[in-house]
Design a protein around this motif. Structure first.
Motif, PDB file in Angstrom:
ATOM      1  N   ILE A 100       6.023  -9.694   7.452  1.00 39.28           N
ATOM      2  CA  ILE A 100       6.394  -8.983   7.195  1.00 39.28           C
ATOM      3  C   ILE A 100       5.394  -9.044   5.832  1.00 39.28           C
ATOM      4  CG2 ILE A 100       7.776  -6.772   7.586  1.00 39.28           C
ATOM      5  CD1 ILE A 100       6.683  -8.043  10.167  1.00 39.28           C
ATOM      6  N   THR A 101       4.935  -7.591   5.479  1.00 38.44           N
ATOM      7  CA  THR A 101       4.599  -7.687   3.941  1.00 38.44           C
ATOM      8  C   THR A 101       5.088  -6.590   3.254  1.00 38.44           C
ATOM      9  OG1 THR A 101       2.555  -6.465   4.542  1.00 38.44           O
ATOM     10  CG2 THR A 101       2.454  -9.590   4.139  1.00 38.44           C
ATOM     11  N   VAL A 102       4.884  -6.397   1.914  1.00 36.69           N
ATOM     12  CA  VAL A 102       5.550  -4.854   1.016  1.00 36.69           C
ATOM     13  C   VAL A 102       3.918  -3.849   1.111  1.00 36.69           C
ATOM     14  CG1 VAL A 102       5.945  -3.774  -0.683  1.00 36.69           C
ATOM     15  CG2 VAL A 102       6.982  -6.201  -0.065  1.00 36.69           C
ATOM     16  N   GLY A 103       3.933  -3.554   2.556  1.00 39.41           N
ATOM     17  CA  GLY A 103       2.530  -2.760   2.971  1.00 39.41           C
ATOM     18  C   GLY A 103       1.017  -3.491   2.825  1.00 39.41           C
ATOM     19  N   GLU A 153      -0.228  -5.973   0.012  1.00 43.84           N
ATOM     20  CA  GLU A 153       0.527  -6.577  -0.130  1.00 43.84           C
ATOM     21  C   GLU A 153      -0.154  -7.913   0.567  1.00 43.84           C
ATOM     22  OE1 GLU A 153       3.282 -10.199   0.254  1.00 43.84           O
ATOM     23  OE2 GLU A 153       3.581  -8.537   0.422  1.00 43.84           O
ATOM     24  N   GLY A 154      -0.496  -8.118   2.169  1.00 42.26           N
ATOM     25  CA  GLY A 154      -0.643  -8.867   2.604  1.00 42.26           C
ATOM     26  C   GLY A 154      -1.868  -9.070   2.076  1.00 42.26           C
ATOM     27  N   ILE A 155      -2.609  -7.956   2.341  1.00 42.34           N
ATOM     28  CA  ILE A 155      -4.666  -7.941   1.693  1.00 42.34           C
ATOM     29  C   ILE A 155      -4.559  -9.378   0.640  1.00 42.34           C
ATOM     30  CG2 ILE A 155      -7.204  -7.601   1.037  1.00 42.34           C
ATOM     31  CD1 ILE A 155      -6.025  -5.278   2.313  1.00 42.34           C
ATOM     32  N   TYR A 172       7.094   3.938   2.543  1.00 47.14           N
ATOM     33  CA  TYR A 172       8.181   3.408   3.368  1.00 47.14           C
ATOM     34  C   TYR A 172       7.498   1.579   2.276  1.00 47.14           C
ATOM     35  CZ  TYR A 172      12.042   5.464   5.390  1.00 47.14           C
ATOM     36  OH  TYR A 172      12.621   6.605   5.389  1.00 47.14           O
ATOM     37  N   ARG A 173       5.901   1.269   2.588  1.00 52.29           N
ATOM     38  CA  ARG A 173       5.573  -0.215   2.102  1.00 52.29           C
ATOM     39  C   ARG A 173       6.035  -1.211   3.480  1.00 52.29           C
ATOM     40  NH1 ARG A 173       2.366   1.307   1.305  1.00 52.29           N
ATOM     41  NH2 ARG A 173       1.127  -0.566   0.665  1.00 52.29           N
ATOM     42  N   LEU A 174       6.100  -1.053   4.902  1.00 54.81           N
ATOM     43  CA  LEU A 174       5.734  -2.078   5.305  1.00 54.81           C
ATOM     44  C   LEU A 174       4.716  -2.122   6.280  1.00 54.81           C
ATOM     45  CD1 LEU A 174       9.717  -1.007   7.753  1.00 54.81           C
ATOM     46  CD2 LEU A 174       8.840  -3.294   5.926  1.00 54.81           C
ATOM     47  N   GLY A 175       4.412  -3.834   6.018  1.00 57.61           N
ATOM     48  CA  GLY A 175       2.794  -3.792   6.056  1.00 57.61           C
ATOM     49  C   GLY A 175       3.183  -5.546   7.450  1.00 57.61           C
ATOM     50  N   PHE A 176       2.572  -6.252   8.340  1.00 55.56           N
ATOM     51  CA  PHE A 176       1.952  -6.902   8.455  1.00 55.56           C
ATOM     52  C   PHE A 176       1.294  -7.826   8.705  1.00 55.56           C
ATOM     53  CE2 PHE A 176       1.491  -3.976  11.654  1.00 55.56           C
ATOM     54  CZ  PHE A 176       0.626  -4.050  11.981  1.00 55.56           C
ATOM     55  N   VAL A 235       7.042 -11.899  -3.795  1.00 56.06           N
ATOM     56  CA  VAL A 235       8.101 -10.638  -3.916  1.00 56.06           C
ATOM     57  C   VAL A 235       9.594 -11.221  -2.806  1.00 56.06           C
ATOM     58  CG1 VAL A 235       6.218  -8.367  -3.243  1.00 56.06           C
ATOM     59  CG2 VAL A 235       7.234  -9.979  -1.266  1.00 56.06           C
ATOM     60  N   SER A 236       9.289 -12.563  -2.181  1.00 60.19           N
ATOM     61  CA  SER A 236      10.141 -13.399  -2.339  1.00 60.19           C
ATOM     62  C   SER A 236      10.520 -12.811  -0.643  1.00 60.19           C
ATOM     63  CB  SER A 236      12.013 -12.721  -2.815  1.00 60.19           C
ATOM     64  OG  SER A 236      11.936 -13.227  -4.211  1.00 60.19           O
ATOM     65  N   SER A 237      10.616 -11.314  -0.510  1.00 61.86           N
ATOM     66  CA  SER A 237      10.591 -10.889   1.279  1.00 61.86           C
ATOM     67  C   SER A 237      11.208  -9.926   0.824  1.00 61.86           C
ATOM     68  CB  SER A 237      12.303 -11.564   1.527  1.00 61.86           C
ATOM     69  OG  SER A 237      13.213 -10.930   1.777  1.00 61.86           O
ATOM     70  N   VAL A 238      10.892  -9.311   1.994  1.00 61.89           N
ATOM     71  CA  VAL A 238      10.889  -7.940   2.386  1.00 61.89           C
ATOM     72  C   VAL A 238      12.715  -6.618   2.292  1.00 61.89           C
ATOM     73  CG1 VAL A 238      10.364  -5.304   3.358  1.00 61.89           C
ATOM     74  CG2 VAL A 238       8.434  -7.659   3.128  1.00 61.89           C
ATOM     75  N   ASN A 239      12.531  -5.751   1.767  1.00 63.25           N
ATOM     76  CA  ASN A 239      13.411  -4.298   1.935  1.00 63.25           C
ATOM     77  C   ASN A 239      14.708  -4.828   3.389  1.00 63.25           C
ATOM     78  OD1 ASN A 239      15.179  -2.776   2.343  1.00 63.25           O
ATOM     79  ND2 ASN A 239      14.919  -1.834  -0.013  1.00 63.25           N
ATOM     80  N   THR A 240      15.014  -5.444   3.049  1.00 60.04           N
ATOM     81  CA  THR A 240      16.074  -6.020   5.057  1.00 60.04           C
ATOM     82  C   THR A 240      16.574  -4.234   5.560  1.00 60.04           C
ATOM     83  OG1 THR A 240      17.113  -7.611   3.951  1.00 60.04           O
ATOM     84  CG2 THR A 240      17.688  -6.286   6.109  1.00 60.04           C
ATOM     85  N   PRO A 241      17.361  -3.562   4.669  1.00 60.53           N
ATOM     86  CA  PRO A 241      17.487  -2.186   5.299  1.00 60.53           C
ATOM     87  C   PRO A 241      15.685  -1.331   5.958  1.00 60.53           C
ATOM     88  CG  PRO A 241      18.181  -2.203   3.657  1.00 60.53           C
ATOM     89  CD  PRO A 241      17.417  -2.950   3.140  1.00 60.53           C
ATOM     90  N   LEU A 242      14.660  -1.629   5.224  1.00 61.16           N
ATOM     91  CA  LEU A 242      13.678  -0.884   5.437  1.00 61.16           C
ATOM     92  C   LEU A 242      13.085  -1.353   7.243  1.00 61.16           C
ATOM     93  CD1 LEU A 242      11.113  -0.239   2.316  1.00 61.16           C
ATOM     94  CD2 LEU A 242      12.876   1.672   3.791  1.00 61.16           C
TER      95      LEU A 242
END
Length: 390
Positions: free
Chosen positions: A101-104, A107-109, A248-252, A271-278
């Protein structure tokens, strides 16, 4: 206001200094500065995030889900994403270890390019293309080999791909985008399979951006190239477009575990990791099929509205079978597309993008992702504007 020493500037990263801010974002910011402009520049959904997703996000915060998640992401979301791409994209059965899971998707690209390609490597980018691919490649010192698709309905053909591979010895990657941005072209399962047959004997990494994979229209059915090349494909997507969650910036990112571990190393440093609540809310988003179906029907209706209106105005338009965008070919009398776009925004208060930022001069790109009323008003304003320059 602090300034920097001249000598300090001269020793900075030379790959970053020449980089200009995204032309796409620059136009968008110009349009946003004038509240009277109807902005059709970005793929920004006209829908709000569903109440179910908002509630899940709020519940996660209330239950103190405030700690680091796994670097690869919240496990239930990774499980759901793996199932989602299998169900929706006809993808291989990915494991949790093969899912990040990435920040959009952006970030994954970036993380994928940084992890899998070295400075001096070459990658094929079909043109026209979303400018992000080329910007990241330039920043990382990766050579770009363009593959022109203008004469093949804006789609890569096996013959064109094979010809380009035969001319260059140092190609390490192939960047695929389906449905395509900015053209809205989609590939049939047979077309994807035919491309895969060309790539199978090679050791190229295939990076497939499928952010619009769930947004196909008419008789188009999306099938990922990862189905045919699972051992060498990195599949990238996200919830921004399909689930109206751009902010929300949720990618994969999904792919073979060894490659995913390399990409995860870069992701962790960034980024260490993505926002947990998101990520917790993301599970609810993927389970909310009813809202997605409503959005998709609306987008198709708005696409039809825009295509019909543009054709009535005299533009040559191919109705897109995927994504959020319509390409309109400018009349031959228009000398400068940038002047046309600037004047359209200034005089008619309609914001669109010039095709040259995608490598396609002579066209403009318009988004139909907003709302019906804005599209109708924008088309009326364009009609009045065109009457003044005829």
């Amino acid at each position: 206001m602090p300034t920097i020493k001249n000598d300090l500037y001269d020793q900075l990263n030379t790959q970053v200094i020449p980089q200009k801010s995204s032309a796409l974002r620059a136009w968008h910011q110009k349009f946003q500065a004038d509240e009277s402009v109807i902005d059709l520049s970005l793929g920004e959904p006209g829908f709000a995030v569903s109440q179910e997703v908002k509630h899940a996000f709020q519940e996660a915060i209330a239950s103190d889900a405030s700690h680091y998640a796994s670097t690869k992401g919240y496990v239930p979301l990774r499980e759901r994403v793996a199932g989602y791409v299998t169900e929706s994209f006809d993808a291989p059965a990915y494991s949790v270890a093969e899912t990040l899971i990435t920040v959009g998707a952006t970030e994954g690209i970036y993380a994928t390019f940084q992890a899998l390609f070295s400075r001096g490597d070459a990658i094929i980018i079909p043109m026209p293309a979303y400018p992000l691919y080329g910007n990241i490649a330039a920043l990382l010192g990766i050579e770009i080999i363009p593959l022109d698709t203008r004469t093949t309905d804006f789609k890569v053909t096996p013959e064109g791909l094979e010809d380009l591979l035969g001319k260059h010895a140092n190609i390490k990657g192939f960047i695929f985008n389906d449905p395509t941005n900015p053209t809205g072209a989609t590939y049939t399962a047979q077309e994807v399979s035919d491309l895969a047959q060309v790539l199978l004997p090679t050791n190229l990494v295939v990076v497939t951006d499928e952010i619009y994979g769930a947004l196909t229209y008419d008789d188009a059915e999306h099938v990922t190239i990862a189905k045919y090349l699972p051992e060498q494909t990195i599949l990238i997507g996200g919830l921004s477009k399909s689930h109206a969650m751009t902010g929300y910036r949720l990618g994969f990112v999904l792919g073979p575990e060894l490659l995913m571990n390399m990409i995860t190393q870069v992701h962790q440093l960034m980024v260490s990791s993505v926002n947990t609540p998101l990520m917790i809310a993301g599970v609810t988003a993927l389970d909310n099929h009813e809202n997605f179906a409503v959005m998709k029907r609306t987008y198709q209706m708005q696409r039809d509205l825009m295509v019909e209106a543009l054709r009535a105005l005299g533009f040559m338009v191919i109705s897109p079978k995927g994504g959020f965008y319509v390409l309109a070919k400018l009349p031959a009398s228009v000398v400068s597309e940038e002047t046309f776009v600037s004047d359209l925004a200034t005089q008619a208060k309609v914001g669109v993008l010039p095709g040259n930022i995608f490598g396609l001069p002579g066209y403009i790109r318009l988004s139909f992702a907003g709302n019906k009323a804005d599209i109708e008003e924008a088309m009326d304003r364009m009609q009045q504007f065109l009457s003044t320059i005829a």
